[in-house]
Design a protein around this motif. Sequence first.
Motif, PDB file in Angstrom:
ATOM      1  N   ALA A 178       0.829  -1.205   0.000  1.00  0.00           N
ATOM      2  CA  ALA A 178       0.000   0.000   0.000  1.00  0.00           C
ATOM      3  C   ALA A 178       0.866   1.258   0.000  1.00  0.00           C
ATOM      4  CB  ALA A 178      -0.927  -0.003   1.211  1.00  0.00           C
ATOM      5  N   ALA A 179       1.947   1.239   0.764  1.00  0.00           N
ATOM      6  CA  ALA A 179       2.862   2.383   0.790  1.00  0.00           C
ATOM      7  C   ALA A 179       3.596   2.547  -0.535  1.00  0.00           C
ATOM      8  CB  ALA A 179       3.861   2.228   1.934  1.00  0.00           C
ATOM      9  N   LEU A 180       3.870   1.441  -1.206  1.00  0.00           N
ATOM     10  CA  LEU A 180       4.481   1.493  -2.535  1.00  0.00           C
ATOM     11  C   LEU A 180       3.574   2.263  -3.495  1.00  0.00           C
ATOM     12  CD1 LEU A 180       6.872   0.447  -4.285  1.00  0.00           C
ATOM     13  CD2 LEU A 180       5.494  -1.570  -4.762  1.00  0.00           C
ATOM     14  N   GLY A 181       2.264   1.997  -3.404  1.00  0.00           N
ATOM     15  CA  GLY A 181       1.316   2.757  -4.215  1.00  0.00           C
ATOM     16  C   GLY A 181       1.334   4.233  -3.872  1.00  0.00           C
ATOM     17  N   ALA A 182       1.433   4.553  -2.581  1.00  0.00           N
ATOM     18  CA  ALA A 182       1.508   5.963  -2.173  1.00  0.00           C
ATOM     19  C   ALA A 182       2.771   6.617  -2.709  1.00  0.00           C
ATOM     20  CB  ALA A 182       1.459   6.060  -0.654  1.00  0.00           C
ATOM     21  N   GLY A 183       3.878   5.874  -2.719  1.00  0.00           N
ATOM     22  CA  GLY A 183       5.124   6.417  -3.246  1.00  0.00           C
ATOM     23  C   GLY A 183       5.045   6.725  -4.730  1.00  0.00           C
ATOM     24  N   LEU A 184       4.239   5.966  -5.464  1.00  0.00           N
ATOM     25  CA  LEU A 184       4.017   6.273  -6.880  1.00  0.00           C
ATOM     26  C   LEU A 184       3.110   7.493  -7.042  1.00  0.00           C
ATOM     27  CD1 LEU A 184       3.416   2.674  -8.311  1.00  0.00           C
ATOM     28  CD2 LEU A 184       5.393   4.130  -8.762  1.00  0.00           C
ATOM     29  N   LEU A 185       2.063   7.562  -6.233  1.00  0.00           N
ATOM     30  CA  LEU A 185       1.060   8.614  -6.385  1.00  0.00           C
ATOM     31  C   LEU A 185       1.544   9.983  -5.934  1.00  0.00           C
ATOM     32  CD1 LEU A 185      -2.156   6.789  -5.114  1.00  0.00           C
ATOM     33  CD2 LEU A 185      -1.808   7.705  -7.419  1.00  0.00           C
ATOM     34  N   ASP A 186       2.147  10.044  -4.762  1.00  0.00           N
ATOM     35  CA  ASP A 186       2.439  11.328  -4.122  1.00  0.00           C
ATOM     36  C   ASP A 186       3.285  12.241  -5.011  1.00  0.00           C
ATOM     37  OD1 ASP A 186       2.561  13.347  -2.309  1.00  0.00           O
ATOM     38  OD2 ASP A 186       3.669  12.248  -0.780  1.00  0.00           O
ATOM     39  N   PRO A 187       4.508  11.828  -5.390  1.00  0.00           N
ATOM     40  CA  PRO A 187       5.299  12.735  -6.230  1.00  0.00           C
ATOM     41  C   PRO A 187       4.687  12.956  -7.607  1.00  0.00           C
ATOM     42  CG  PRO A 187       6.381  10.597  -6.036  1.00  0.00           C
ATOM     43  CD  PRO A 187       5.228  10.586  -5.084  1.00  0.00           C
ATOM     44  N   SER A 188       4.013  11.950  -8.144  1.00  0.00           N
ATOM     45  CA  SER A 188       3.442  12.074  -9.489  1.00  0.00           C
ATOM     46  C   SER A 188       2.388  13.153  -9.545  1.00  0.00           C
ATOM     47  CB  SER A 188       2.830  10.736  -9.923  1.00  0.00           C
ATOM     48  OG  SER A 188       3.802   9.716  -9.938  1.00  0.00           O
ATOM     49  N   TRP A 189       1.422  13.104  -8.631  1.00  0.00           N
ATOM     50  CA  TRP A 189       0.349  14.094  -8.674  1.00  0.00           C
ATOM     51  C   TRP A 189       0.821  15.447  -8.167  1.00  0.00           C
ATOM     52  CZ3 TRP A 189      -1.046  11.267 -11.958  1.00  0.00           C
ATOM     53  CH2 TRP A 189      -1.910  10.181 -11.907  1.00  0.00           C
ATOM     54  N   CYS A 190       1.815  15.482  -7.262  1.00  0.00           N
ATOM     55  CA  CYS A 190       2.353  16.779  -6.822  1.00  0.00           C
ATOM     56  C   CYS A 190       3.041  17.496  -7.976  1.00  0.00           C
ATOM     57  CB  CYS A 190       3.320  16.579  -5.658  1.00  0.00           C
ATOM     58  SG  CYS A 190       2.518  16.297  -4.071  1.00  0.00           S
ATOM     59  N   VAL A 191       3.829  16.755  -8.758  1.00  0.00           N
ATOM     60  CA  VAL A 191       4.493  17.358  -9.918  1.00  0.00           C
ATOM     61  C   VAL A 191       3.447  17.800 -10.943  1.00  0.00           C
ATOM     62  CG1 VAL A 191       5.989  16.870 -11.883  1.00  0.00           C
ATOM     63  CG2 VAL A 191       6.658  16.139  -9.595  1.00  0.00           C
ATOM     64  N   TRP A 192       2.434  16.975 -11.163  1.00  0.00           N
ATOM     65  CA  TRP A 192       1.368  17.336 -12.099  1.00  0.00           C
ATOM     66  C   TRP A 192       0.641  18.591 -11.611  1.00  0.00           C
ATOM     67  CZ3 TRP A 192      -3.968  17.300 -11.012  1.00  0.00           C
ATOM     68  CH2 TRP A 192      -4.781  17.592 -12.106  1.00  0.00           C
ATOM     69  N   GLY A 193       0.308  18.650 -10.324  1.00  0.00           N
ATOM     70  CA  GLY A 193      -0.370  19.821  -9.794  1.00  0.00           C
ATOM     71  C   GLY A 193       0.458  21.075  -9.927  1.00  0.00           C
ATOM     72  N   ALA A 194       1.772  20.947  -9.703  1.00  0.00           N
ATOM     73  CA  ALA A 194       2.653  22.105  -9.790  1.00  0.00           C
ATOM     74  C   ALA A 194       2.807  22.605 -11.221  1.00  0.00           C
ATOM     75  CB  ALA A 194       4.027  21.757  -9.221  1.00  0.00           C
ATOM     76  N   SER A 195       2.451  21.777 -12.214  1.00  0.00           N
ATOM     77  CA  SER A 195       2.566  22.187 -13.614  1.00  0.00           C
ATOM     78  C   SER A 195       1.327  22.923 -14.111  1.00  0.00           C
ATOM     79  CB  SER A 195       2.807  20.950 -14.492  1.00  0.00           C
ATOM     80  OG  SER A 195       1.646  20.133 -14.545  1.00  0.00           O
ATOM     81  N   GLN A 196       0.273  22.996 -13.303  1.00  0.00           N
ATOM     82  CA  GLN A 196      -0.951  23.664 -13.724  1.00  0.00           C
ATOM     83  C   GLN A 196      -0.799  25.174 -13.617  1.00  0.00           C
ATOM     84  OE1 GLN A 196      -3.349  21.595 -15.066  1.00  0.00           O
ATOM     85  NE2 GLN A 196      -1.676  20.156 -14.650  1.00  0.00           N
ATOM     86  N   SER A 197      -1.673  25.886 -14.332  1.00  0.00           N
ATOM     87  CA  SER A 197      -1.593  27.347 -14.303  1.00  0.00           C
ATOM     88  C   SER A 197      -1.903  27.902 -12.912  1.00  0.00           C
ATOM     89  CB  SER A 197      -2.567  27.943 -15.335  1.00  0.00           C
ATOM     90  OG  SER A 197      -3.892  27.503 -15.074  1.00  0.00           O
ATOM     91  N   ASN A 198      -2.811  27.225 -12.190  1.00  0.00           N
ATOM     92  CA  ASN A 198      -3.111  27.608 -10.807  1.00  0.00           C
ATOM     93  C   ASN A 198      -2.460  26.608  -9.859  1.00  0.00           C
ATOM     94  OD1 ASN A 198      -4.780  25.592 -11.750  1.00  0.00           O
ATOM     95  ND2 ASN A 198      -6.549  26.225 -10.554  1.00  0.00           N
ATOM     96  N   ALA A 199      -1.134  26.515  -9.946  1.00  0.00           N
ATOM     97  CA  ALA A 199      -0.379  25.471  -9.255  1.00  0.00           C
ATOM     98  C   ALA A 199      -0.575  25.513  -7.743  1.00  0.00           C
ATOM     99  CB  ALA A 199       1.106  25.594  -9.592  1.00  0.00           C
ATOM    100  N   ASN A 200      -0.557  26.704  -7.151  1.00  0.00           N
ATOM    101  CA  ASN A 200      -0.688  26.789  -5.701  1.00  0.00           C
ATOM    102  C   ASN A 200      -2.047  26.290  -5.229  1.00  0.00           C
ATOM    103  OD1 ASN A 200       1.871  27.907  -5.214  1.00  0.00           O
ATOM    104  ND2 ASN A 200       1.146  29.930  -5.790  1.00  0.00           N
ATOM    105  N   THR A 201      -3.092  26.617  -5.979  1.00  0.00           N
ATOM    106  CA  THR A 201      -4.427  26.167  -5.609  1.00  0.00           C
ATOM    107  C   THR A 201      -4.542  24.657  -5.693  1.00  0.00           C
ATOM    108  OG1 THR A 201      -5.404  28.240  -6.383  1.00  0.00           O
ATOM    109  CG2 THR A 201      -6.879  26.338  -6.162  1.00  0.00           C
ATOM    110  N   VAL A 202      -4.062  24.081  -6.799  1.00  0.00           N
ATOM    111  CA  VAL A 202      -4.158  22.634  -6.989  1.00  0.00           C
ATOM    112  C   VAL A 202      -3.341  21.898  -5.944  1.00  0.00           C
ATOM    113  CG1 VAL A 202      -3.664  20.729  -8.565  1.00  0.00           C
ATOM    114  CG2 VAL A 202      -4.639  22.846  -9.455  1.00  0.00           C
ATOM    115  N   THR A 203      -2.110  22.359  -5.706  1.00  0.00           N
ATOM    116  CA  THR A 203      -1.259  21.704  -4.719  1.00  0.00           C
ATOM    117  C   THR A 203      -1.873  21.790  -3.331  1.00  0.00           C
ATOM    118  OG1 THR A 203       0.689  22.260  -6.037  1.00  0.00           O
ATOM    119  CG2 THR A 203       1.070  21.622  -3.767  1.00  0.00           C
TER     120      THR A 203
END
Length: 440
Positions: free
Chosen positions: A131-156
């Motif tokens: 389960a933690a392995l899945g979290a390790g895949l998700l956490d950085p992936s979606w954080c990087v994706w959120g930071a790439s949005q035009s409203n990065a601070n809001t999404v993050t």
Amino acid sequence: MSLESPTERSLLLGESDRDAHGAGRGSSSHIALRVGAAMYSFVMMGFFQSSLGVMLQPLSQHYSLSDLHVSLIFIAGPVGYVIGAQCSSRVHERCGQKGIAVLAPMLHLFGALAVAGHPSFVFVLGGLTAAALGAGLLDPSWCVWGASQSNANTVTGLLQGAFSVGAAAGPFLAGTVLPAWNRPWYDWYYALVAASVLELCTLLFAFRHENALKYREEKQPVGASTDVEGEPRAMLGYLATWLCALYLLAYVGTEAAISGWVVSFMIRQRDVAPSSASMASSGFWGGMAAGRFTLGIVTDRLGVELATLYYFLAAIALQLVFASVHTSLASITLMALIGFVMGPMFASGIVSLTRVLPARLHVPAVAFAVSAGQIGAALLPFGIGAFIDGLGIGLYPVVIVVLVMSTLMIWIPILRQRPTKSASHGCGNEEADEDDATTP
């Protein structure tokens, strides 16, 4: 070997063309769908992580474990997380974000099934690691994706807030609702099985077009420089990197130790019913969610360094009061307040690091510091388990005060780090600015 057929490639290009020339309204709805799906996956991560504290007592009783042995669950999680985080980039390269959207929930599902079946404790540890392995895949992936949005601070902010909401709800559902229905402890993980199936469906639908080809085209746009060899190592030459890594190791470890052991402390030391004891953990995470959503204004007004110093002083004072107050209602309230003032501390470390280092080193430096935080999440709760196994759980509040004060002692030198010009102004002549940062 390419994972896309010519047909898939043409479909992808057609989809990209529609995104570029088509419906702004549709594009906004797609982004909203992905944000919602990613937030739900962060809620799931909060469920898995925060419910560990509630499970300490039933696991100890079911498997006849000592405090030292049951503390191994705090090792399994960070080990799985770090492995998953290291594999995230490779999954993106081979399968794109769609690969993360499939593989991570599948790992959550497998992990929940393994624990729900309540086999031997070794298999339970394996399930928690998965389960933690899945979290390790998700956490950085979606954080990087959120930071790439035009409203990065809001999404993050939405993603981090969603994690805290899940972390607050987990102990309440696992420690209060299930016992009220006279359900055994492992039924909580059957509930997580169903929630993981929903997570798989929502993420796969939301990110169904985000394949490897699209990811590679977005990562390396035409004309982008690829001369990045040796960049990750350069961040190790900055004292700020090591200070921030040590800070996050101490902070994340303290956060995990508070939420992980407070339920056992309330039950065993203060004779509180398990349902009420779980509210202390829920209160801590609920307060943390509120702090992350609301204290940003205070931090902006005072400055991250000074505001965080005040948060530390408030946390220490509240911990001292918690150690001296013995009623359950007061303890739960104090846990919520402690979570509230500690909520912004994680982001403070990241913000301070990015202000000091040149912009080109932000990604590897933050990744290094966050990985250190996961090590702290494993070591400190486990160390507390070993400590109280020998000296008794009554010393839990004292140990937590010492940990918070130690983290403050690490934060103080961070205040003295001077930003580089390139960190202050973004990209620029970074080679000329290297001497502006404190180096070891």
